[in-house]
Design a protein around this motif. Structure first.
Motif, PDB file in Angstrom:
ATOM      1  N   ARG A  29       0.852  -1.187   0.000  1.00 53.06           N
ATOM      2  CA  ARG A  29       0.000   0.000   0.000  1.00 53.06           C
ATOM      3  C   ARG A  29       0.886   1.235   0.000  1.00 53.06           C
ATOM      4  O   ARG A  29       1.849   1.326   0.769  1.00 53.06           O
ATOM      5  N   ASP A  67      -3.412   3.740  -2.310  1.00 55.10           N
ATOM      6  CA  ASP A  67      -3.487   2.850  -3.470  1.00 55.10           C
ATOM      7  C   ASP A  67      -2.596   1.627  -3.238  1.00 55.10           C
ATOM      8  O   ASP A  67      -1.613   1.684  -2.504  1.00 55.10           O
ATOM      9  N   TYR A  89      -6.115  -1.468  -9.164  1.00 51.59           N
ATOM     10  CA  TYR A  89      -7.355  -0.736  -8.980  1.00 51.59           C
ATOM     11  C   TYR A  89      -8.389  -1.674  -8.371  1.00 51.59           C
ATOM     12  O   TYR A  89      -8.129  -2.855  -8.129  1.00 51.59           O
ATOM     13  N   ARG A  90      -9.581  -1.182  -8.129  1.00 49.44           N
ATOM     14  CA  ARG A  90     -10.609  -1.944  -7.429  1.00 49.44           C
ATOM     15  C   ARG A  90     -10.903  -3.289  -8.085  1.00 49.44           C
ATOM     16  O   ARG A  90     -11.008  -4.313  -7.412  1.00 49.44           O
ATOM     17  N   ASP A  91     -11.026  -3.318  -9.405  1.00 54.76           N
ATOM     18  CA  ASP A  91     -11.299  -4.579 -10.105  1.00 54.76           C
ATOM     19  C   ASP A  91     -10.156  -5.578  -9.930  1.00 54.76           C
ATOM     20  O   ASP A  91     -10.385  -6.775  -9.763  1.00 54.76           O
ATOM     21  N   ILE A  93      -8.088  -5.713  -7.395  1.00 49.72           N
ATOM     22  CA  ILE A  93      -8.093  -6.170  -6.006  1.00 49.72           C
ATOM     23  C   ILE A  93      -9.153  -7.247  -5.805  1.00 49.72           C
ATOM     24  O   ILE A  93      -8.900  -8.270  -5.164  1.00 49.72           O
ATOM     25  N   GLN A  94     -10.331  -7.033  -6.374  1.00 48.64           N
ATOM     26  CA  GLN A  94     -11.394  -8.041  -6.268  1.00 48.64           C
ATOM     27  C   GLN A  94     -10.962  -9.348  -6.929  1.00 48.64           C
ATOM     28  O   GLN A  94     -11.219 -10.430  -6.406  1.00 48.64           O
ATOM     29  N   ARG A  97      -8.507 -11.113  -4.663  1.00 49.60           N
ATOM     30  CA  ARG A  97      -9.194 -11.687  -3.494  1.00 49.60           C
ATOM     31  C   ARG A  97      -9.892 -12.987  -3.871  1.00 49.60           C
ATOM     32  O   ARG A  97      -9.906 -13.944  -3.101  1.00 49.60           O
ATOM     33  N   TRP A 102      -4.585 -12.308  -2.151  1.00 46.29           N
ATOM     34  CA  TRP A 102      -4.528 -11.034  -1.425  1.00 46.29           C
ATOM     35  C   TRP A 102      -3.935 -11.247  -0.029  1.00 46.29           C
ATOM     36  O   TRP A 102      -4.327 -12.172   0.680  1.00 46.29           O
ATOM     37  N   ARG A 110      -9.408  -3.705   5.338  1.00 46.57           N
ATOM     38  CA  ARG A 110     -10.628  -3.587   4.545  1.00 46.57           C
ATOM     39  C   ARG A 110     -11.854  -3.768   5.436  1.00 46.57           C
ATOM     40  O   ARG A 110     -12.802  -3.000   5.367  1.00 46.57           O
ATOM     41  N   GLU A 114     -14.622  -0.926   6.462  1.00 46.72           N
ATOM     42  CA  GLU A 114     -16.005  -1.147   6.068  1.00 46.72           C
ATOM     43  C   GLU A 114     -16.932  -1.025   7.267  1.00 46.72           C
ATOM     44  O   GLU A 114     -18.040  -0.532   7.151  1.00 46.72           O
ATOM     45  N   ASP A 144     -18.489   4.587  -8.393  1.00 49.06           N
ATOM     46  CA  ASP A 144     -17.042   4.596  -8.565  1.00 49.06           C
ATOM     47  C   ASP A 144     -16.500   5.976  -8.918  1.00 49.06           C
ATOM     48  O   ASP A 144     -15.316   6.120  -9.169  1.00 49.06           O
TER      49      ASP A 144
END
Length: 179
Positions: A29, A67, A89-91, A93-94, A97, A102, A110, A114, A144
């Motif tokens: 990070r 980031d 980016y977010r996609d 990272i998903q 995971r 990850w 995270r 949340e 987004d």
């Protein structure tokens, strides 16, 4: 290759390619920028060190604090211990995971963030559900989009009284103008 063509290819590569880190690479990070294309990064175990931005990303892709990046270690590095090989980016990272790649140290961050934002997200989701019920033909998802936290949020609402009075005044002025 022109600068515009290079930028197009670099951006396309970053946004569309899904990369998994090799055994040597680490997911980190970004905790800040030290200037001169050097960024301070934190590993999932909490180690902090400097990483450099490769020339192909400079002036084409920007990263900010928070980031995630994939870093290639530099074994002979004194101060700079790694070089950024990919920006996540977010996609991405998903995707990582779902693969189970990850790092566990970032999983905890995270979930705690949340929990803090959970009530705010629930309120915003309720509002969006109500808006979707009212206006079912709009399928645009603005979740987004970047939100500028440096600006105050201003909510505008129109009151019917002001518009009715304004209409009455305009009719009176028209009647006076005819006479």
């Amino acid at each position: 290759m022109s600068k515009a063509t290079k930028r197009k290819h670099v951006v396309k590569e970053v946004l569309e390619d899904y990369v998994t880190p090799t055994e040597d690479q680490h997911i980190m990070r970004v905790s800040g920028s030290n200037g001169n294309n050097l960024h301070e990064a934190v590993s999932d175990s909490g180690e902090r060190f400097l990483v450099s931005m490769p020339t192909k990303y400079r002036k084409n892709i920007w990263i900010k604090r928070g980031d995630f990046v994939i870093v290639d270690p530099i074994k002979e590095g004194g101060k700079v211990k790694g070089e950024i090989s990919f920006i996540l980016y977010r996609d991405h990272i998903q995707y990582l995971r779902k693969l189970g790649v990850w790092p566990e140290g970032f999983q905890e961050d995270r979930t705690s963030s949340e929990k803090n934002e959970g009530t705010q997200k629930e309120k915003s989701e309720r509002k969006t559900e109500e808006e979707e019920e009212d206006d079912s033909d709009s399928e645009d998802d603005d979740s987004d989009l970047f939100v500028n936290t440096n600006r105050a949020t201003v909510l505008y609402s129109e009151s019917e009284e002001e518009t009715d009075e304004g209409d009455d005044n305009e009719e009176e002025k028209e009647d006076e103008g005819r006479a």
